[in-house]
Design a protein around this motif. Structure first.
Motif, PDB file in Angstrom:
ATOM      1  N   ARG A 179      47.769 118.649 -29.014  1.00  0.00           N
ATOM      2  CA  ARG A 179      47.546 119.360 -27.765  1.00  0.00           C
ATOM      3  C   ARG A 179      46.582 118.609 -26.839  1.00  0.00           C
ATOM      4  O   ARG A 179      45.932 119.213 -25.987  1.00  0.00           O
ATOM      5  N   THR A 180      46.467 117.307 -26.996  1.00  0.00           N
ATOM      6  CA  THR A 180      45.671 116.512 -26.066  1.00  0.00           C
ATOM      7  C   THR A 180      46.531 116.135 -24.868  1.00  0.00           C
ATOM      8  O   THR A 180      47.632 115.623 -25.018  1.00  0.00           O
ATOM      9  N   ILE A 181      46.020 116.413 -23.676  1.00  0.00           N
ATOM     10  CA  ILE A 181      46.757 116.156 -22.439  1.00  0.00           C
ATOM     11  C   ILE A 181      46.022 115.091 -21.642  1.00  0.00           C
ATOM     12  O   ILE A 181      44.881 115.305 -21.215  1.00  0.00           O
ATOM     13  N   LEU A 182      46.660 113.947 -21.443  1.00  0.00           N
ATOM     14  CA  LEU A 182      46.081 112.868 -20.650  1.00  0.00           C
ATOM     15  C   LEU A 182      46.567 112.999 -19.212  1.00  0.00           C
ATOM     16  O   LEU A 182      47.781 113.007 -18.952  1.00  0.00           O
ATOM     17  N   VAL A 183      45.637 113.128 -18.264  1.00  0.00           N
ATOM     18  CA  VAL A 183      45.975 113.260 -16.847  1.00  0.00           C
ATOM     19  C   VAL A 183      45.446 112.047 -16.092  1.00  0.00           C
ATOM     20  O   VAL A 183      44.261 111.701 -16.198  1.00  0.00           O
ATOM     21  N   THR A 184      46.301 111.409 -15.331  1.00  0.00           N
ATOM     22  CA  THR A 184      45.901 110.245 -14.536  1.00  0.00           C
ATOM     23  C   THR A 184      45.577 110.678 -13.101  1.00  0.00           C
ATOM     24  O   THR A 184      45.856 111.804 -12.695  1.00  0.00           O
ATOM     25  N   GLY A 185      44.986 109.774 -12.338  1.00  0.00           N
ATOM     26  CA  GLY A 185      44.776 109.994 -10.910  1.00  0.00           C
ATOM     27  C   GLY A 185      44.044 111.277 -10.585  1.00  0.00           C
ATOM     28  O   GLY A 185      44.412 112.004  -9.648  1.00  0.00           O
ATOM     29  N   VAL A 186      42.969 111.570 -11.311  1.00  0.00           N
ATOM     30  CA  VAL A 186      42.330 112.885 -11.199  1.00  0.00           C
ATOM     31  C   VAL A 186      41.572 113.074  -9.889  1.00  0.00           C
ATOM     32  O   VAL A 186      41.175 114.199  -9.573  1.00  0.00           O
ATOM     33  N   ASN A 229      51.289 112.383 -15.129  1.00  0.00           N
ATOM     34  CA  ASN A 229      51.014 111.252 -14.245  1.00  0.00           C
ATOM     35  C   ASN A 229      51.280 111.577 -12.769  1.00  0.00           C
ATOM     36  O   ASN A 229      52.355 111.286 -12.243  1.00  0.00           O
ATOM     37  N   PRO A 230      50.281 112.158 -12.071  1.00  0.00           N
ATOM     38  CA  PRO A 230      50.422 112.367 -10.634  1.00  0.00           C
ATOM     39  C   PRO A 230      50.000 111.159  -9.806  1.00  0.00           C
ATOM     40  O   PRO A 230      50.214 111.133  -8.593  1.00  0.00           O
ATOM     41  N   ALA A 231      49.380 110.171 -10.443  1.00  0.00           N
ATOM     42  CA  ALA A 231      48.884 108.997  -9.710  1.00  0.00           C
ATOM     43  C   ALA A 231      50.035 108.194  -9.130  1.00  0.00           C
ATOM     44  O   ALA A 231      51.098 108.072  -9.740  1.00  0.00           O
ATOM     45  N   ALA A 232      49.827 107.648  -7.931  1.00  0.00           N
ATOM     46  CA  ALA A 232      50.883 106.871  -7.288  1.00  0.00           C
ATOM     47  C   ALA A 232      50.315 106.068  -6.135  1.00  0.00           C
ATOM     48  O   ALA A 232      49.215 106.342  -5.644  1.00  0.00           O
ATOM     49  N   TYR A 233      51.077 105.087  -5.716  1.00  0.00           N
ATOM     50  CA  TYR A 233      50.820 104.374  -4.463  1.00  0.00           C
ATOM     51  C   TYR A 233      51.512 105.195  -3.382  1.00  0.00           C
ATOM     52  O   TYR A 233      52.737 105.295  -3.355  1.00  0.00           O
ATOM     53  N   THR A 234      50.727 105.818  -2.498  1.00  0.00           N
ATOM     54  CA  THR A 234      51.307 106.770  -1.548  1.00  0.00           C
ATOM     55  C   THR A 234      51.190 106.348  -0.081  1.00  0.00           C
ATOM     56  O   THR A 234      51.574 107.112   0.804  1.00  0.00           O
ATOM     57  N   ALA A 235      50.685 105.150   0.185  1.00  0.00           N
ATOM     58  CA  ALA A 235      50.570 104.676   1.571  1.00  0.00           C
ATOM     59  C   ALA A 235      51.945 104.184   2.024  1.00  0.00           C
ATOM     60  O   ALA A 235      52.279 102.998   1.878  1.00  0.00           O
ATOM     61  N   VAL A 236      52.740 105.095   2.556  1.00  0.00           N
ATOM     62  CA  VAL A 236      54.155 104.834   2.827  1.00  0.00           C
ATOM     63  C   VAL A 236      54.354 103.649   3.771  1.00  0.00           C
ATOM     64  O   VAL A 236      55.172 102.758   3.498  1.00  0.00           O
TER      65      VAL A 236
END
Length: 296
Positions: free
Chosen positions: A8-15, A63-70
């Protein structure tokens, strides 16, 4: 939470991002949330990504992290592809190795915007800019890795932190008496909190689901606010709902009169029907969510 066991360990990126910030809060109670920023997990360093995932040994990677500068992505293709395509592929490979599930976020920009109605998940993809191409490549890398996964395509993300249309309008509205905003591109402005809350609702079902839950539910889903508007309509609603002092005049213009480096789809509307059919969830309307976001 794991695809194959009770880890039940949840790794979240881009916090520190819009969605990642919200996810670290909505995922509480579903497991031990390990939320990492770029100081600990540099997603551009693929070797570090592998090392950190193997050290944490999560049962779930979000993984919500992303390159978002369109627009910037048009001239920064290598970095956009690294963060939006290669990194998700590595996360998927590591999830497969661990028997973990992966939740990843994609975009309406995988479509070309020429459809007259709302896009469904099985519609043909045809991204028109580097950002959209990089996000599609990320989707394909995850599928190729063969891990248990949920890919949520969302649109027009905004919130009270980071860089987004909402904050830009509030800033410009305080500086100018008149703003010009595109009125011939349509989509669903989606609050980052809505994305995180619905994601947590889906994952709570995974926690109590049967052993084959991930096998049954893995795939791509559209997850946006309900309804649609134009950027112009979004801007007008922002000033109406925020109790702005002296509201600026919001002038309607065409996308052609406001050229940008990246081509944007005219139609970004996406159907949430599959999300409802699989998980029984109906996102709030875009204007109802905006009111909540702006509530004092």
């Amino acid at each position: 939470m794991s695809a194959n066991d009770a880890n039940r360990t949840i790794l979240v990126t881009g916090v520190n991002g819009q969605v990642g910030f919200e996810l670290t809060r909505t995922l509480q109670g579903l497991g031990n949330v390990v939320a990492l920023d770029r100081c600990v997990l540099n997603l551009a360093d693929l070797d570090q990504v592998r090392r950190v995932v193997r050290e944490v040994k999560p049962g779930l990677i979000v993984n919500p992290a992303a390159y978002t500068a369109v627009d910037k992505a048009e001239a920064d293709t290598v970095e956009a592809m690294r963060l939006n395509a290669e990194t998700p592929g590595v996360l998927a490979e590591e999830a497969k190795r661990l028997g973990a599930g992966l939740v990843h976020y994609s975009t309406d920009y995988v479509f070309d915007g020429t459809k007259s109605g709302a896009y469904i998940e099985s519609d043909a993809v045809n991204p028109q800019n580097v950002y959209g191409k990089s996000k599609l490549a990320g989707e394909q890398a995850i599928a190729a890795a063969g891990c248990a996964h949920l890919i949520f395509r969302t649109s027009w993300v905004y919130g009270t932190r980071g860089k987004n249309f909402l904050l830009t309008m509030l800033r410009l509205g305080a500086e100018r008496d008149e703003l010009s905003v595109v009125s011939d591109q349509f989509g669903a402005p989606t609050w980052s909190n809505t994305i995180a809350t619905l994601s947590a609702n889906v994952l709570s079902q995974a926690v109590v689901g049967q052993g084959d839950w991930w096998q049954k539910n893995s795939g791509v889903y559209h997850l946006t606010a309900s309804g649609a508007t134009s950027w112009h309509g979004f801007a007008e609603a922002i000033f109406e709902f925020s109790n702005f002092g002296k509201k600026p005049t919001v002038k309607s213009i065409t996308a052609a009169s406001y050229p940008t480096p990246a081509v944007r789809p005219c139609n970004s509307r996406m159907s949430n029907d599959k999300l409802f059919a699989a998980f029984g969830l109906t996102p709030p309307t875009w204007d109802a969510a905006l009111r909540l976001c702006l509530a004092k």
